[in-house]
Design an enzyme around this catalytic site. Structure first.
Site, mmCIF file in Angstrom:
data_model
loop_
_atom_site.group_PDB
_atom_site.id
_atom_site.type_symbol
_atom_site.label_atom_id
_atom_site.label_comp_id
_atom_site.label_asym_id
_atom_site.label_seq_id
_atom_site.Cartn_x
_atom_site.Cartn_y
_atom_site.Cartn_z
ATOM 1 N N LYS A 190 0.871 -1.186 0.000
ATOM 2 C CA LYS A 190 0.000 0.000 0.000
ATOM 3 C C LYS A 190 0.903 1.228 0.000
ATOM 4 O O LYS A 190 0.691 2.184 0.745
ATOM 5 C CB LYS A 190 -0.930 -0.032 1.229
ATOM 6 C CG LYS A 190 -2.048 0.991 1.204
ATOM 7 C CD LYS A 190 -3.052 0.813 0.065
ATOM 8 C CE LYS A 190 -3.955 2.037 -0.053
ATOM 9 N NZ LYS A 190 -4.874 1.948 -1.209
ATOM 10 N N ASP A 223 -5.793 -3.064 -2.052
ATOM 11 C CA ASP A 223 -7.184 -2.988 -2.519
ATOM 12 C C ASP A 223 -7.337 -3.710 -3.862
ATOM 13 O O ASP A 223 -8.269 -4.490 -4.078
ATOM 14 C CB ASP A 223 -7.680 -1.530 -2.578
ATOM 15 C CG ASP A 223 -6.667 -0.564 -3.194
ATOM 16 O OD1 ASP A 223 -5.547 -0.992 -3.539
ATOM 17 O OD2 ASP A 223 -7.001 0.634 -3.330
ATOM 18 N N ASP A 247 -4.055 -11.044 7.074
ATOM 19 C CA ASP A 247 -5.256 -11.458 7.819
ATOM 20 C C ASP A 247 -6.498 -11.257 6.963
ATOM 21 O O ASP A 247 -7.335 -12.154 6.817
ATOM 22 C CB ASP A 247 -5.359 -10.639 9.118
ATOM 23 C CG ASP A 247 -6.644 -10.940 9.868
ATOM 24 O OD1 ASP A 247 -6.955 -12.135 10.031
ATOM 25 O OD2 ASP A 247 -7.336 -9.984 10.282
ATOM 26 N N ASP A 251 -9.237 -14.269 4.792
ATOM 27 C CA ASP A 251 -10.677 -14.538 4.888
ATOM 28 C C ASP A 251 -11.255 -14.607 3.469
ATOM 29 O O ASP A 251 -12.171 -15.390 3.195
ATOM 30 C CB ASP A 251 -11.407 -13.470 5.719
ATOM 31 C CG ASP A 251 -11.606 -13.909 7.177
ATOM 32 O OD1 ASP A 251 -10.737 -14.629 7.707
ATOM 33 O OD2 ASP A 251 -12.641 -13.544 7.786
#
Ligand code: NAD
Ligand code: IPM
Ligand code: MN
Length: 358
Positions: A190, A223, A247, A251
């Site tokens: 990022k 993103d 993390d 998911d």
């Protein structure tokens, strides 16, 4: 002499206590079949311990875990206790204290596990996220000023060290080499917004990449990485990410390959100076805890990763194969995978698969 592995077990909270006993049963079946011994020692630490004693685990917990060859953890988290208390009281101090810097999170789309993404076939998705696990956004450096007033300030500092960044990236490159599939490492960054930490991350990635000329690289803003994990998941191989980005991404990788209930995780100290820890990615799932419906497959697959790390590759492969066959056969699928089988029925099918020699 019979090979013996000493395993510390922390079932923890909620469905952790339902899925870890299943994992133990299945691993015992594998030990019987492949001729090694698992010596289990169970530690009743977690939220009940906190409610009784005021701490998630005793002060000498790491010393008591240290003599073990591996740690098998369920999950931690209780609706009545702030998550930061439970997780910073148990899970995170173990990851940091035992220098388990490489968090390895594979996600494979198996036959029988439906992806919510349209048109994905078994095998289309096969990615491993390597998540930095000891520093970054989880370093727990910060504090409060003027707490409880209108001028309250909260500071939480991310910490990126050269040592920590280089080693997790090298681990990712070595893994890409060993997998030998696409030989691709994707770095998640990022640096368009975080001009210190993530610009540094990019620089170290470029440096480490030069040591692995046979491995291709790409760099994605986090993103865009989330978007591409949905849009073109089949193009990923090994992904290396900071603690928080890893993390969040895992998911997503869990969900696009079927369910959180199927996603395992290994917290590795590759130097083997400390025990490594194996756990499902999912949490204590208070919404289904106690109902006997939790999917034990993530815990079982984490157990397979543990066997692999302990040098029991054939047993690990048999455990994974039993899960894969249970999925493909489709008769005993848990609710999160679209079936109606309870934890016990899924457990029995997998255990049968291991002992029966699938
Ligand atoms: P969660 O993973 O516990 O649950 C998210 C959703 O997925 C829930 O609907 C749950 O029912 C479902 N789910 C998860 N595992 C499942 C399984 N094996 N079978 C079927 N369904 C499953 O995440 P959450 O709800 O955000 O967190 C609950 C608690 O767990 C919180 O206290 C959180 O801090 C904690 N947590 C702990 C860990 C850990 O100990 N490693 C990891 C994640 C969350
Ligand atoms: C995970 C969990 C933990 C993490 C939480 C419970 C602190 O979400 O293992 O993915 O963020 O590492
Ligand atoms: Mn998580």
């Amino acid at each position: 002499m019979t090979r013996t592995h000493r395993i510390a077990v922390i079932p923890g909270d909620g469905i952790g206590r339902e899925v870890i006993p299943v994992g133990m049963r299945v691993l015992e079946a594998a030990a019987g079949r492949f001729g090694f011994v698992l010596e289990w020692q169970s530690f009743p630490w977690g939220s009940d311990h906190y409610l009784r004693c005021g701490s998630m685990m005793p002060a000498d917990a790491l010393d008591r875990l240290r003599p073990h060859d591996a740690i098998y953890l369920g999950a931690v988290g209780h609706p009545q206790i702030q998550d930061n208390v439970t997780l910073n009281g148990l899970l995170l101090p173990i990851r940091r204290g035992f220098d388990q810097y490489a968090c390895v999170r594979p996600a494979v789309l198996y036959s029988g596990a439906r992806s919510p993404l349209a048109g994905k076939k078994p095998g289309d998705i096969d990615v491993v996220v390597v998540r930095e696990n000891t520093e970054g956004e989880y370093a727990q450096v910060g504090g409060h000023v003027h707490a409880g007033t209108a001028h309250e300030v909260a500071v939480q500092t991310a910490v990126f060290t050269r040592h920590g960044t280089e080693r997790v990236m090298r681990f990712a490159f070595e893994l890409a080499r060993r997998r030998g599939k696409k030989r691709l490492v994707t770095s998640v960054t990022k640096s368009n917004a975080q001009g210190f930490s993530m610009a540094f991350w990019d620089r170290v990635f470029a440096e480490v990449a030069r040591e692995y000329a046979d491995v291709r690289t790409e760099s994605l803003l986090v993103d865009a990485a989330c978007m591409d994990m949905i849009r073109r998941p089949e193009s990923f191989d090994v992904v290396v990410a900071s603690n928080l980005f890893g993390d969040i991404l895992t998911d997503i990788t869990a969900m696009i390959t079927g369910s959180l209930g199927l996603a395992p995780s290994a917290n590795l100290d590759p130097s083997r100076r400390h025990p490594s820890m194996f756990e499902p990615i999912h949490g204590s799932a208070p919404d289904i805890a106690g109902q006997g419906v939790a999917n034990p497959m993530a815990a079982v697959l984490a157990g397979a990763m543990m066997l692999e790390f302990l040098g029991e590759a054939r047993a690990a492969a048999a455990v994974e194969a039993a899960v894969v066959t249970t999925l493909a056969e489709g008769r005993w699928l848990p609710r999160d995978l679209g079936g109606s089988a309870g934890t016990e029925q899924v457990a029995a099918a997998i255990e049968q698969g291991v002992s029966g020699g699938w």
